[in-house]
Design a protein around this motif. Structure first.
Motif, PDB file in Angstrom:
ATOM      1  N   ALA A  34      19.024   2.472  41.849  1.00  6.85           N
ATOM      2  CA  ALA A  34      19.185   3.205  40.761  1.00  6.85           C
ATOM      3  C   ALA A  34      18.473   1.676  39.841  1.00  6.85           C
ATOM      4  O   ALA A  34      17.724   2.164  39.216  1.00  6.85           O
ATOM      5  CB  ALA A  34      19.969   3.667  40.296  1.00  6.85           C
ATOM      6  N   TYR A  35      19.154   0.701  39.510  1.00  4.39           N
ATOM      7  CA  TYR A  35      18.557  -0.671  38.257  1.00  4.39           C
ATOM      8  C   TYR A  35      17.142  -0.591  39.593  1.00  4.39           C
ATOM      9  O   TYR A  35      16.378  -1.272  37.988  1.00  4.39           O
ATOM     10  CB  TYR A  35      19.564  -1.859  39.197  1.00  4.39           C
ATOM     11  CG  TYR A  35      18.793  -2.672  38.988  1.00  4.39           C
ATOM     12  CD1 TYR A  35      18.841  -2.931  37.179  1.00  4.39           C
ATOM     13  CD2 TYR A  35      18.284  -3.702  38.927  1.00  4.39           C
ATOM     14  CE1 TYR A  35      18.618  -3.870  36.518  1.00  4.39           C
ATOM     15  CE2 TYR A  35      17.427  -4.775  38.397  1.00  4.39           C
ATOM     16  CZ  TYR A  35      17.271  -5.223  37.318  1.00  4.39           C
ATOM     17  OH  TYR A  35      17.142  -6.187  36.170  1.00  4.39           O
ATOM     18  N   ARG A  36      16.440  -0.111  40.829  1.00  3.99           N
ATOM     19  CA  ARG A  36      14.966  -0.232  40.384  1.00  3.99           C
ATOM     20  C   ARG A  36      14.692   0.956  40.274  1.00  3.99           C
ATOM     21  O   ARG A  36      13.095   0.811  40.519  1.00  3.99           O
ATOM     22  CB  ARG A  36      14.793  -0.989  42.208  1.00  3.99           C
ATOM     23  CG  ARG A  36      16.066  -1.455  43.111  1.00  3.99           C
ATOM     24  CD  ARG A  36      15.328  -2.133  44.620  1.00  3.99           C
ATOM     25  NE  ARG A  36      16.002  -3.351  44.572  1.00  3.99           N
ATOM     26  CZ  ARG A  36      16.375  -4.221  46.281  1.00  3.99           C
ATOM     27  NH1 ARG A  36      15.675  -3.041  46.839  1.00  3.99           N
ATOM     28  NH2 ARG A  36      16.192  -5.396  45.915  1.00  3.99           N
ATOM     29  N   LYS A  37      14.977   1.426  39.247  1.00  7.48           N
ATOM     30  CA  LYS A  37      14.764   2.780  39.200  1.00  7.48           C
ATOM     31  C   LYS A  37      14.304   3.780  40.069  1.00  7.48           C
ATOM     32  O   LYS A  37      12.991   4.861  39.915  1.00  7.48           O
ATOM     33  CB  LYS A  37      13.502   2.430  38.279  1.00  7.48           C
ATOM     34  CG  LYS A  37      13.751   2.243  36.771  1.00  7.48           C
ATOM     35  CD  LYS A  37      12.551   2.290  36.260  1.00  7.48           C
ATOM     36  CE  LYS A  37      13.273   0.972  34.828  1.00  7.48           C
ATOM     37  NZ  LYS A  37      14.350   1.127  33.951  1.00  7.48           N
ATOM     38  N   ARG A  38      14.395   3.813  41.533  1.00  9.11           N
ATOM     39  CA  ARG A  38      14.815   5.249  41.921  1.00  9.11           C
ATOM     40  C   ARG A  38      16.110   5.925  42.411  1.00  9.11           C
ATOM     41  O   ARG A  38      17.345   5.933  43.209  1.00  9.11           O
ATOM     42  CB  ARG A  38      14.502   4.783  43.668  1.00  9.11           C
ATOM     43  CG  ARG A  38      13.664   3.321  43.632  1.00  9.11           C
ATOM     44  CD  ARG A  38      13.060   2.856  45.603  1.00  9.11           C
ATOM     45  NE  ARG A  38      12.680   4.253  45.804  1.00  9.11           N
ATOM     46  CZ  ARG A  38      12.570   3.576  46.992  1.00  9.11           C
ATOM     47  NH1 ARG A  38      13.292   2.594  47.920  1.00  9.11           N
ATOM     48  NH2 ARG A  38      12.730   4.917  48.203  1.00  9.11           N
ATOM     49  N   PHE A  39      15.899   6.753  41.463  1.00 12.09           N
ATOM     50  CA  PHE A  39      17.206   7.450  40.460  1.00 12.09           C
ATOM     51  C   PHE A  39      17.735   9.017  42.062  1.00 12.09           C
ATOM     52  O   PHE A  39      18.487   9.270  42.529  1.00 12.09           O
ATOM     53  CB  PHE A  39      16.781   8.181  39.522  1.00 12.09           C
ATOM     54  CG  PHE A  39      17.065   7.094  38.067  1.00 12.09           C
ATOM     55  CD1 PHE A  39      17.750   6.994  37.817  1.00 12.09           C
ATOM     56  CD2 PHE A  39      15.601   6.822  37.736  1.00 12.09           C
ATOM     57  CE1 PHE A  39      17.640   5.044  36.787  1.00 12.09           C
ATOM     58  CE2 PHE A  39      15.681   5.909  36.482  1.00 12.09           C
ATOM     59  CZ  PHE A  39      16.816   5.181  36.185  1.00 12.09           C
ATOM     60  N   LEU A  40      16.608   9.477  42.146  1.00 14.32           N
ATOM     61  CA  LEU A  40      17.172  10.121  43.307  1.00 14.32           C
ATOM     62  C   LEU A  40      17.537   9.766  44.573  1.00 14.32           C
ATOM     63  O   LEU A  40      18.689   9.654  45.507  1.00 14.32           O
ATOM     64  CB  LEU A  40      15.867  11.203  43.476  1.00 14.32           C
ATOM     65  CG  LEU A  40      15.714  12.159  44.479  1.00 14.32           C
ATOM     66  CD1 LEU A  40      16.368  13.550  44.351  1.00 14.32           C
ATOM     67  CD2 LEU A  40      14.520  12.750  44.747  1.00 14.32           C
ATOM     68  N   THR A  41      17.233   8.271  45.036  1.00 13.10           N
ATOM     69  CA  THR A  41      17.651   7.970  46.091  1.00 13.10           C
ATOM     70  C   THR A  41      19.237   7.554  46.105  1.00 13.10           C
ATOM     71  O   THR A  41      19.764   8.022  46.763  1.00 13.10           O
ATOM     72  CB  THR A  41      16.481   6.813  46.674  1.00 13.10           C
ATOM     73  OG1 THR A  41      15.068   7.374  47.115  1.00 13.10           O
ATOM     74  CG2 THR A  41      16.842   6.264  47.975  1.00 13.10           C
ATOM     75  N   ALA A  42      19.190   7.432  44.670  1.00  6.84           N
ATOM     76  CA  ALA A  42      19.849   6.185  44.787  1.00  6.84           C
ATOM     77  C   ALA A  42      21.540   7.417  44.548  1.00  6.84           C
ATOM     78  O   ALA A  42      22.427   7.249  44.639  1.00  6.84           O
ATOM     79  CB  ALA A  42      20.274   5.726  42.853  1.00  6.84           C
ATOM     80  N   ALA A  43      20.903   9.128  43.904  1.00  6.96           N
ATOM     81  CA  ALA A  43      21.559   9.747  43.838  1.00  6.96           C
ATOM     82  C   ALA A  43      22.571   9.952  45.287  1.00  6.96           C
ATOM     83  O   ALA A  43      23.571  10.360  45.902  1.00  6.96           O
ATOM     84  CB  ALA A  43      21.201  10.917  43.059  1.00  6.96           C
TER      85      ALA A  43
END
Length: 151
Positions: free
Chosen positions: A22-31
């Motif tokens: 999520a810190y790397r701004k890949r929110f869908l993958t982080a979720a």
């Protein structure tokens, strides 16, 4: 107790990886990673892990699984043998005779599919000799098709 600790550690590690993603701004993958990492701790809290460990270390449970496997194997074997039609020679012979004698269709007075002449060829008048012939001659082509297909 050890299984619960391992599941908790896996969940914590997964949530850490989700935070970095999520810190790397890949929110869908982080979720998605967070959802997968919450599954082990959810299994611990519902008691599924305890149930599985109780099953894994009891010999009577393994004996039950073995008996279920033997029952399934017997059912599938008998089903396969039944499909192959294995029986005594008398039974096979009687079945073959019944199939040969009972497969004759009754004769019809009029063909239901037309005269059998293609549409591009003009139809000629039938000869008197052909009309006076045996009724089985009208269905010779149909009988040939049925014999070809084993009916």
């Amino acid at each position: 107790m050890l299984a619960e600790t391992i599941c908790s550690a896996v969940s914590a590690a997964g949530l850490g990886i989700a935070a970095v993603t999520a810190y790397r701004k890949r929110f869908l993958t982080a979720a998605r990673i967070a959802a997968y990492s919450l599954i082990p701790i959810g299994l611990v809290l519902t008691g599924v892990v305890q149930w599985v460990t109780d099953i894994a270390f009891q010999p009577s449970v393994w004996l039950g699984f073995g008996l279920l496997g033997v029952a399934w194997l017997l059912l599938m074997t008998t089903r396969a043998i039944e499909r192959r039609g294995v029986g005594t020679r008398k039974e096979r012979k009687a079945a073959a005779q019944a199939a040969q004698s009972g497969a004759v269709a009754p004769a019809a007075s009029v063909p239901s599919l037309g005269s059998g002449v293609p549409a591009d060829r003009p139809q000629t008048k039938p000869k008197q000799k052909q009309e006076a012939g045996a009724p089985g001659e009208d269905f010779s082509d149909i009988e040939a098709i049925l014999k070809k297909h084993g009916i």
